[in-house]
Write a protein that holds these residues in place. Structure first.
Motif, mmCIF file in Angstrom:
data_model
loop_
_atom_site.group_PDB
_atom_site.id
_atom_site.type_symbol
_atom_site.label_atom_id
_atom_site.label_comp_id
_atom_site.label_asym_id
_atom_site.label_seq_id
_atom_site.Cartn_x
_atom_site.Cartn_y
_atom_site.Cartn_z
ATOM 1 N N SER A 1 0.835 -1.561 -0.175
ATOM 2 C CA SER A 1 0.176 0.121 -0.175
ATOM 3 C C SER A 1 0.810 1.476 -0.034
ATOM 4 O O SER A 1 1.843 1.077 0.578
ATOM 5 C CB SER A 1 -1.181 -0.169 0.984
ATOM 6 O OG SER A 1 -0.558 -0.272 2.482
ATOM 7 N N SER B 1 0.943 5.030 2.079
ATOM 8 C CA SER B 1 -0.234 3.569 1.341
ATOM 9 C C SER B 1 -0.438 3.704 0.092
ATOM 10 O O SER B 1 -0.171 4.339 -0.695
ATOM 11 C CB SER B 1 -1.571 3.696 2.262
ATOM 12 O OG SER B 1 -2.295 4.481 1.474
ATOM 13 N N VAL C 1 -7.634 6.769 1.388
ATOM 14 C CA VAL C 1 -7.791 5.636 0.653
ATOM 15 C C VAL C 1 -8.598 6.519 -0.845
ATOM 16 O O VAL C 1 -7.972 6.954 -1.689
ATOM 17 C CB VAL C 1 -8.801 4.796 0.107
ATOM 18 C CG1 VAL C 1 -9.421 4.039 -0.856
ATOM 19 C CG2 VAL C 1 -7.838 3.915 1.630
ATOM 20 N N SER D 1 -8.621 3.462 4.968
ATOM 21 C CA SER D 1 -8.118 2.210 5.194
ATOM 22 C C SER D 1 -9.013 1.963 6.418
ATOM 23 O O SER D 1 -9.339 0.784 6.246
ATOM 24 C CB SER D 1 -6.941 1.378 4.641
ATOM 25 O OG SER D 1 -5.851 1.684 5.175
ATOM 26 N N GLY E 1 -13.150 -2.037 7.070
ATOM 27 C CA GLY E 1 -12.792 -0.859 6.592
ATOM 28 C C GLY E 1 -12.540 -0.190 4.576
ATOM 29 O O GLY E 1 -14.072 -0.802 4.282
ATOM 30 N N GLN F 1 -11.142 0.194 0.651
ATOM 31 C CA GLN F 1 -10.076 0.049 -0.217
ATOM 32 C C GLN F 1 -10.649 0.574 -1.199
ATOM 33 O O GLN F 1 -9.630 0.365 -2.740
ATOM 34 C CB GLN F 1 -9.973 -1.562 -0.140
ATOM 35 C CG GLN F 1 -9.644 -2.381 0.868
ATOM 36 C CD GLN F 1 -8.892 -1.894 1.728
ATOM 37 O OE1 GLN F 1 -8.355 -1.464 1.095
ATOM 38 N NE2 GLN F 1 -8.103 -1.886 2.900
#
Length: 487
Positions: free
Chosen positions: A2, A135, A192, A207, A229, A231
């Motif tokens: 990440s 990340s 993210v 995340s 989470g 993503q």
């Protein structure tokens, strides 16, 4: 799906995989966007006043993540193409109102998020700026604001606006504005996705499951924790924000002080495990808003059910009960997707990535079940019925897409990069052959295919190409950007 900040939609996830692979003060109205001719696949998503023109402002085109563009593509005749080698995977390629191309890439060596300014006439790299790394998603999801500045969160969890400026006879990229996100983002967590709303606040998701907003004019940051989470990137239309966690789809609005408010939460079938060809356990799609009236009536994701993934469509103004839940890509024994959908009018187009061999996986990704599988490719089109009470599959296509397709509302064609030859984990980077491909959205038929090249130099790693106003298509690859234009 990440680094430091990932679509595609979970597509971002795909971008994230590629990243992994490679190891508001002063805001003004947005520039006018092109008005596409009447299309059975419209209308275009609403123009966000705080982004660049729809179609070229984000990896997924617009803040609604529709996967469409108001610009034509290169068409079905002969093409010319050139490659800009950047030694980086380039998931986000956007085009400003001044015509200049901005790419957010992640270097193969060092995995450093780097912004590049490309010459619209030649694709040449005019300037670059490295950002602190964090990340994977930090090197994937970003957007272009209404002043042609790239908005991204760096590895220090600082939201920055990167502008491009004349410097003597050349260009330079520099940070025009910085806003720390503070302790709303816990230590060790990473941004993210991010996108602005219609009030100019920038929404973000981490995340670790924090959903928040930041006012870059005042520096105020507000957030809530979901405990799930995230993503993929996130999406906005007037008054609404959509975030897909690895367990549920959330529809949110903002309190007067900017604190996110959950309007509804819809759990989905996340399946028994991560599938091969996906980067995490859960949906691989960024939520997309679409509809036949205003372009905002529905919001959609694809779940991770086994053996076939389901397209889920909800009324944005409704609640957590879906308009439809329909299996997709059922021409194969198993299906799943790491790609954000195309969603426009009453139609949704879903790409199969089941078995797609990403060169690497995000840190902490669980084992897939099965451990590997052949990559069959294929696309499906699903339409919501005119009454808004159900959905049906219109066609299935065998085209093996290695990129995230984009629909042009101007010329009524879908553009992608398809792959032939060996597509195992070694083949995609050595002997696989990549082609610029054009698909008919009415039938799923492939209208044209032009050979681009072989191996990792042309591997698009399930990233989405972006069309410029002149019809030139910029496609990120594992090692740079390919510029495709009409001959």
């Amino acid at each position: 799906m990440s680094f430091s900040l990932p679509t595609g939609g979970r597509l971002a996830a795909l971008a994230l995989s590629l990243a992994v692979t490679l190891g508001a003060g002063g805001l003004t109205a947005a520039p006018a966007t092109a008005s596409p001719p009447a299309s059975p696949y419209g209308p275009q998503a609403p123009q966000n006043p705080f982004t660049a023109a729809n179609g070229a402002a984000t990896m997924h085109g617009d803040s609604a993540s529709s996967g469409t563009t108001a610009y034509p593509g290169p068409g079905t005749s002969g093409i010319d193409y050139s490659r800009t080698a950047l030694a980086s995977a380039c998931p986000t390629v956007v085009v400003g109102g001044d015509g200049y191309v901005i790419a957010l890439c992640t270097t193969i060596f060092g995995r450093t998020p780097t912004v590049h300014l490309l010459d619209p006439g030649t694709g040449a790299d005019l300037a670059s700026l490295a950002l602190p790394k964090g990340s994977l998603f930090g090197g994937v999801y970003a957007y272009l604001d209404n002043e042609d500045r790239l908005v991204v969160v760096d590895g220090n969890n600082t939201l920055v606006r990167v502008g491009h400026h004349r410097s003597g006879s050349g260009w330079e990229l520099r940070i025009d504005q910085s806003t720390p996100l503070g302790d709303v983002v816990p230590a060790g967590d990473d941004i993210v996705g991010l996108t602005p709303d219609w009030n100019g606040r920038v929404w973000f998701a981490t995340s670790g499951g924090v959903i928040g907003t930041v006012d870059t004019g005042t520096g105020a940051v507000r957030g809530i924790r979901t405990g799930e989470g995230v993503q993929n990137s996130i999406s906005t239309v007037p008054g609404r924000t959509a975030v897909a966690t690895d367990h549920a789809l959330y529809l949110l609005s903002a309190a007067p002080d900017g604190t996110p408010v959950v309007d509804w939460r819809a759990p989905y079938d996340r399946g028994p495990a991560r599938k091969p060809g996906q980067l995490s356990w859960g949906t691989g799609t960024t939520p997309a808003f679409f509809g036949p009236g205003l372009g905002t009536e529905y919001v959609t994701i694809v779940d991770n059910a086994a053996p076939h993934a389901n397209l889920l469509v909800y009324r944005a103004a409704g609640g957590p009960e879906p308009v439809c839940r329909i299996p997709v890509l059922t021409q194969y024994a198993r299906s799943g997707t790491e790609d954000a959908v195309i969603a426009s009018g009453r139609s949704v187009f879903v790409t199969n990535t089941y078995g797609y061999p990403y060169p690497a996986l995000p840190e902490g990704a669980p084992a897939s079940q099965p451990s590997s599988a052949d990559f069959d490719g294929g696309l499906s089109r699903v339409d919501v019925n005119a009454e808004g009470t159900g959905c049906s599959v219109v066609w299935n296509s065998p085209v093996k897409s290695a990129a995230l397709p984009r629909l042009s509302l101007a010329d009524g064609k879908i553009y992608t990069v398809s792959v032939t030859g060996p597509t195992g984990s070694a083949g995609v980077n050595t002997f696989a052959r990549y082609h610029h491909s054009v698909i008919d959205p009415a039938s799923g038929a492939q209208l044209a295919s032009s050979f681009l090249g072989i191996g990792l130099v042309y591997n698009p790693l399930q990233m989405r190409g972006t069309a410029a106003p002149d019809g030139t298509l910029y496609q990120g690859t594992e090692t740079g950007v390919v510029r495709i234009s009409r001959r």
